[in-house]
Design an enzyme around this catalytic site. Sequence first.
Site, mmCIF file in Angstrom:
data_model
loop_
_atom_site.group_PDB
_atom_site.id
_atom_site.type_symbol
_atom_site.label_atom_id
_atom_site.label_comp_id
_atom_site.label_asym_id
_atom_site.label_seq_id
_atom_site.Cartn_x
_atom_site.Cartn_y
_atom_site.Cartn_z
ATOM 1 N N HIS A 103 49.961 21.363 -0.651
ATOM 2 C CA HIS A 103 50.512 21.573 -1.987
ATOM 3 C C HIS A 103 50.512 20.282 -2.795
ATOM 4 C CE1 HIS A 103 51.876 25.474 -3.283
ATOM 5 N NE2 HIS A 103 52.272 25.767 -2.056
ATOM 6 N N HIS A 142 45.641 25.327 -2.572
ATOM 7 C CA HIS A 142 46.404 24.455 -1.677
ATOM 8 C C HIS A 142 46.171 24.835 -0.219
ATOM 9 C CE1 HIS A 142 49.336 27.832 -1.683
ATOM 10 N NE2 HIS A 142 49.710 27.336 -0.530
#
Length: 503
Positions: A152, A175
């Site tokens: 992330h 991500h």
Amino acid sequence: MGAFRNGGGGGNCSSSAAMEDRRLWKHVHDNVHGNIYLDPLSLKFIDTEQFQRQASRLEATWIFCHIFIFYHYLVCGSQVLYFCTNSSFLTGLSYMVYPGAVHSRFEHSVGVYWLAGNVIEKLKANQGLELDIDHSDIQTVKLAGLLHDVGHGPFSHLFEREFLPRVLNGSHWSHEDMSLKMIDSMVDEHNIDIDPGCLKKVKEMIVASSENALVKTSKEKLFLYDIVANGRNGIDVDKFDYIVRDSRACGLGCNFQFERLLDTMQVIDNEICYRAKEYLTVHKLFYTRADLHRTVYTHAKVKAIELMFVDALLKADSYLLVSSFIHDPSQYWKLDDSILKTIETDDAEELKESRELIRRIRRRDLYQFCNEFTVPKDKLEHFKHVTAQDIICSQKSGGVTLREEDLAVSNVKIDLTRGTSNPLESINFFEDYDSKQKFQISKDQISHLLPACNQDMIVRIYSKKPELVGVVSEAFENFQLKSYGMKAQVHGTPERKKRRTFL
């Protein structure tokens, strides 16, 4: 987190006696799950700068409610670790509206690790011989839970969904894919001793629910891929953790009890199924998630702040080159929420516009929310995102001519994880624990009070300048009349907003 005591049992995914000895493990105290025990191999990943980045720090201010991360080791025998990590926000910028929502992705990742371990341990206790669950399976599932979000970017999904699409010119980035690159980088850089087969399965489990799901190494234990990121029906421990954690942090009630699902799940035909009596518990999972999206993640003021931050990041990108970091794990791990502080404190002329936007956020001089409407149900199937240009083209002749930079549009989709489809239609249930027959349940068999529609699309309009609220609101109403033949919004923009001007 410190070195593993005595060095025993720290490698690969083998079932050595030392790895099973919890006296050699560390434990942390989590405010959601209580004591969480961390095994030696997982600690090798946790004790890296790439993973610790998820608990990065920012200076505390009254508006952001950041606090410095601290680790406090108790050296009196049992190696208890208490942590308080309040950055790399799981909830994006929601903490600006809900001040308590300042927990980190570090806490969430450790929580998912713990829940994933609970699931596989319960399945082993109940069906271990039947399913042939071994220590390698347990370690693999736990590592997938621990590392599922390591890719992330800053400020959670805001970076991936709002910022990057506007700078990548159509190329896809996720991500989940970056998590795989980050894991490989961590293993190589820190010489983590992990079996290649185990590592491959960990990565497969992380992307199991994404569009780029990998071809699974193991065909005989497909149920293992239902635990962390469930691509079959969306019931997974990732949701269990963030739903409870975010609800608690924001001071909201949460009547979803994931423990009931943990205690009643059973594997039938290589798939995790749920007891039929827990149908409404499953429904509460999806409904609570949707409610969090409506009341927290996509709160109108939260979205205003996010729009401003994305604009600031876009204006700063040519100078800070943030988007250039996203392909190289050795550079990407350095990106965290401190980028906001960098923009705010750097005196470079190239950051002047970005600094001013951050200053406006600090002073609560936000983009002004004008109004919103929910797209009529019969228009959802063919709905196209509304743009600023659509609103400008709906403006009638007047004293002010709107430009695209005068307003912002937010198209907010809230669903039960499957768009317009009901996710419960993809879930299999069983009648009792002696049964080996799985079946689906129609919502009409349960209750006629359950929702008839599974998705909302909300269109919101913001004026970037307070003095243009009236003009923007009028153009927004004209757009609705032109598109739907009526004003779909529930109420008009307040007159006090329309009259507001700069002093």
